[in-house]
Design a protein around this motif. Sequence first.
Motif, PDB file in Angstrom:
ATOM      1  N   ARG A  54       0.850  -1.187   0.000  1.00 18.76           N
ATOM      2  CA  ARG A  54       0.000   0.000   0.000  1.00 18.76           C
ATOM      3  C   ARG A  54       0.884   1.234   0.000  1.00 18.76           C
ATOM      4  O   ARG A  54       1.991   1.206   0.556  1.00 18.76           O
ATOM      5  CB  ARG A  54      -0.923   0.014   1.217  1.00 18.76           C
ATOM      6  CG  ARG A  54      -1.921  -1.135   1.267  1.00 18.76           C
ATOM      7  CD  ARG A  54      -2.688  -1.142   2.576  1.00 18.76           C
ATOM      8  NE  ARG A  54      -3.771  -2.124   2.581  1.00 18.76           N
ATOM      9  CZ  ARG A  54      -3.616  -3.396   2.852  1.00 18.76           C
ATOM     10  NH1 ARG A  54      -2.398  -3.846   3.176  1.00 18.76           N
ATOM     11  NH2 ARG A  54      -4.629  -4.229   2.819  1.00 18.76           N
ATOM     12  N   ALA A  55       0.380   2.318  -0.581  1.00 25.72           N
ATOM     13  CA  ALA A  55       1.147   3.571  -0.609  1.00 25.72           C
ATOM     14  C   ALA A  55       0.187   4.746  -0.632  1.00 25.72           C
ATOM     15  O   ALA A  55      -0.837   4.716  -1.317  1.00 25.72           O
ATOM     16  CB  ALA A  55       2.073   3.614  -1.827  1.00 25.72           C
ATOM     17  N   GLN A 107       4.145   7.310   2.508  1.00 26.50           N
ATOM     18  CA  GLN A 107       4.063   6.154   3.396  1.00 26.50           C
ATOM     19  C   GLN A 107       3.782   4.896   2.580  1.00 26.50           C
ATOM     20  O   GLN A 107       2.826   4.847   1.810  1.00 26.50           O
ATOM     21  CB  GLN A 107       2.966   6.348   4.444  1.00 26.50           C
ATOM     22  CG  GLN A 107       2.892   5.233   5.483  1.00 26.50           C
ATOM     23  CD  GLN A 107       1.762   5.457   6.466  1.00 26.50           C
ATOM     24  OE1 GLN A 107       0.607   5.104   6.198  1.00 26.50           O
ATOM     25  NE2 GLN A 107       2.076   6.066   7.599  1.00 26.50           N
ATOM     26  N   ILE A 108       4.632   3.900   2.745  1.00 29.51           N
ATOM     27  CA  ILE A 108       4.488   2.628   2.032  1.00 29.51           C
ATOM     28  C   ILE A 108       4.444   1.509   3.066  1.00 29.51           C
ATOM     29  O   ILE A 108       5.294   1.445   3.958  1.00 29.51           O
ATOM     30  CB  ILE A 108       5.651   2.398   1.057  1.00 29.51           C
ATOM     31  CG1 ILE A 108       5.736   3.549   0.044  1.00 29.51           C
ATOM     32  CG2 ILE A 108       5.496   1.068   0.329  1.00 29.51           C
ATOM     33  CD1 ILE A 108       6.919   3.444  -0.892  1.00 29.51           C
ATOM     34  N   THR A 109       3.454   0.623   2.933  1.00 25.83           N
ATOM     35  CA  THR A 109       3.293  -0.500   3.851  1.00 25.83           C
ATOM     36  C   THR A 109       3.372  -1.805   3.068  1.00 25.83           C
ATOM     37  O   THR A 109       2.672  -1.972   2.062  1.00 25.83           O
ATOM     38  CB  THR A 109       1.950  -0.427   4.591  1.00 25.83           C
ATOM     39  OG1 THR A 109       1.861   0.830   5.276  1.00 25.83           O
ATOM     40  CG2 THR A 109       1.828  -1.556   5.600  1.00 25.83           C
ATOM     41  N   SER A 148       3.068  -5.944   3.630  1.00 27.09           N
ATOM     42  CA  SER A 148       2.579  -6.911   4.619  1.00 27.09           C
ATOM     43  C   SER A 148       2.330  -8.262   3.966  1.00 27.09           C
ATOM     44  O   SER A 148       2.149  -8.363   2.750  1.00 27.09           O
ATOM     45  CB  SER A 148       1.295  -6.395   5.279  1.00 27.09           C
ATOM     46  OG  SER A 148       0.268  -6.226   4.317  1.00 27.09           O
ATOM     47  N   ARG A 196       9.649   1.030  10.183  1.00 27.35           N
ATOM     48  CA  ARG A 196       9.161   0.248  11.314  1.00 27.35           C
ATOM     49  C   ARG A 196       8.714  -1.111  10.789  1.00 27.35           C
ATOM     50  O   ARG A 196       8.033  -1.185   9.764  1.00 27.35           O
ATOM     51  CB  ARG A 196       7.987   0.953  12.002  1.00 27.35           C
ATOM     52  CG  ARG A 196       8.323   2.295  12.617  1.00 27.35           C
ATOM     53  CD  ARG A 196       7.112   2.872  13.349  1.00 27.35           C
ATOM     54  NE  ARG A 196       6.021   3.153  12.436  1.00 27.35           N
ATOM     55  CZ  ARG A 196       5.862   4.317  11.808  1.00 27.35           C
ATOM     56  NH1 ARG A 196       6.730   5.289  12.010  1.00 27.35           N
ATOM     57  NH2 ARG A 196       4.841   4.510  10.987  1.00 27.35           N
ATOM     58  N   SER A 197       9.081  -2.162  11.486  1.00 27.39           N
ATOM     59  CA  SER A 197       8.665  -3.507  11.085  1.00 27.39           C
ATOM     60  C   SER A 197       8.170  -4.256  12.312  1.00 27.39           C
ATOM     61  O   SER A 197       8.625  -4.005  13.434  1.00 27.39           O
ATOM     62  CB  SER A 197       9.821  -4.274  10.435  1.00 27.39           C
ATOM     63  OG  SER A 197      10.880  -4.440  11.357  1.00 27.39           O
ATOM     64  N   SER A 200       4.673  -7.315   8.811  1.00 25.75           N
ATOM     65  CA  SER A 200       4.458  -6.055   8.098  1.00 25.75           C
ATOM     66  C   SER A 200       5.610  -5.097   8.365  1.00 25.75           C
ATOM     67  O   SER A 200       6.296  -5.189   9.385  1.00 25.75           O
ATOM     68  CB  SER A 200       3.133  -5.401   8.523  1.00 25.75           C
ATOM     69  OG  SER A 200       3.185  -5.011   9.879  1.00 25.75           O
ATOM     70  N   GLU A 203       6.537  -0.760   7.595  1.00 24.67           N
ATOM     71  CA  GLU A 203       6.026   0.542   7.140  1.00 24.67           C
ATOM     72  C   GLU A 203       7.186   1.512   7.052  1.00 24.67           C
ATOM     73  O   GLU A 203       7.930   1.704   8.011  1.00 24.67           O
ATOM     74  CB  GLU A 203       4.979   1.063   8.128  1.00 24.67           C
ATOM     75  CG  GLU A 203       4.389   2.416   7.740  1.00 24.67           C
ATOM     76  CD  GLU A 203       3.397   2.917   8.774  1.00 24.67           C
ATOM     77  OE1 GLU A 203       2.236   2.501   8.703  1.00 24.67           O
ATOM     78  OE2 GLU A 203       3.798   3.707   9.658  1.00 24.67           O
ATOM     79  N   GLU A 214       8.444   5.524   5.748  1.00 25.21           N
ATOM     80  CA  GLU A 214       8.036   6.874   5.387  1.00 25.21           C
ATOM     81  C   GLU A 214       9.251   7.620   4.856  1.00 25.21           C
ATOM     82  O   GLU A 214      10.325   7.554   5.452  1.00 25.21           O
ATOM     83  CB  GLU A 214       7.454   7.615   6.597  1.00 25.21           C
ATOM     84  CG  GLU A 214       6.110   7.079   7.058  1.00 25.21           C
ATOM     85  CD  GLU A 214       5.523   7.915   8.193  1.00 25.21           C
ATOM     86  OE1 GLU A 214       6.147   8.937   8.544  1.00 25.21           O
ATOM     87  OE2 GLU A 214       4.461   7.540   8.720  1.00 25.21           O
TER      88      GLU A 214
END
Length: 436
Positions: free
Chosen positions: A351-352, A368-370, A372, A405-406, A414, A416, A418
């Motif tokens: 996701r972004a 922001q990119i996630t 997962s 952050r993981s 997941s 994330e 930034e």
Amino acid sequence: MQADWVKTLPAHPRRRDALIAGFWLVVGAAAWAAGFTGIWRQLAVIEAPRWWFLVTLAAVVALLLVRSRMPLLALALGACVAFVDTLLGASLAVVFAFTDLIYAAVKYGSAGAVRILLRVAGAAAVALAAAVVLVAPGHPTVAVALVQWGLIVAVSGLWGWNVRAERASTSAELARRHASDTRELRTRIAHDLHDLVANQIAVAGLHVEAAKLQAAKLGRPEAGSADGRLPVHDDRSAPGPRPELAALTQSLERAKSGTDRAHHELRGLISVLTLVDEADSGAPANAGEELAALANLLPAGRELRWVGSAEGTIGLALAGEQAARVRILLRALQELTANAAKHGSGDVEMRAELLGGDFETAAGRPLQITVSNPRRPGEHAAPSGTGLGIEGTRVLLESVGGRLRSSADGASWSAELELPILGARGRRATATEGKR
């Protein structure tokens, strides 16, 4: 002691401005006492006693106290004071102090403030030229005074512009040298880590492995000495491996595990240093192809799912970004995708979104990119990854102002990240600064 105090003035703008204001106050008071007032009487429209010039002098000196901290405001108010002083006939002290405000505004003002000053200066030049043409036939002395005022203002502005340009050029040269020295240092560190440390750790791991084999061989009951005789302390009646050899084997296992981990982490650090050098080289990166190639990091039968317009959002964010930032972000996405496949199962989702605005007003806003992936123990494969590791990826992102952050639990893995982007306006401002 006095020399040290002077050297610290650039780091203390309040003290520096106060010193300059005090200087102009003393010079102005001396000029007023010497009678240097009414220097352009032909421009005077107000008849006032001489002490009024002390009022205008005090006002302009007060503005000099914020000449470098609020340059545009100080110049605007100083122009009002200079205008009133000119209506009184003008005093030499106020004229000189006002030129210092112009110089400071051009030197210390922001890029936007300087652009405003250029527009105002252009409009003032046109107005001055029109005024000179209109009043010159009937009042030549007034026209001369106006031209003199215009030249004084122009010289002050050009002086400030020259100092500003020289400072920008010096800063750019120092930044270039610093980047070159840092790149050379990173290359040397990576080379030394590879040749002097990583290789030694690898050799130590091989010796530990060899010691494990020897320990296993000695632990077998049939193991004898080199001449065919049994070892002195061999106890054939003892079932299984001897206790001391079992403890030795366990210690060697732990030592080998430690060397393997140290070697892996060190290789990751070398990869980080090497990638930063590659990014700083400015080599272009094809973001579209790199994003499409992320799916190749997944095992057969598993897919990379772009949730919503994630792929397009990342592409827009990277368009026009600096090559170093693009390469670092793409490498980070490679590592996160590989880790998601390694620690999860099924399809990987990405996701972004741009937080807090659109791409036209996105200067400094984070992308922001996630990444997962759900976790079902025993169902996921472990791809090789990119060799950076999560910590190495975090270091890479922090080098360009990003963060990572993981987390992992029983249900999913997941991560994330930034990364602040320049945005369209930010890119234009950066380009303008670079040209200047």
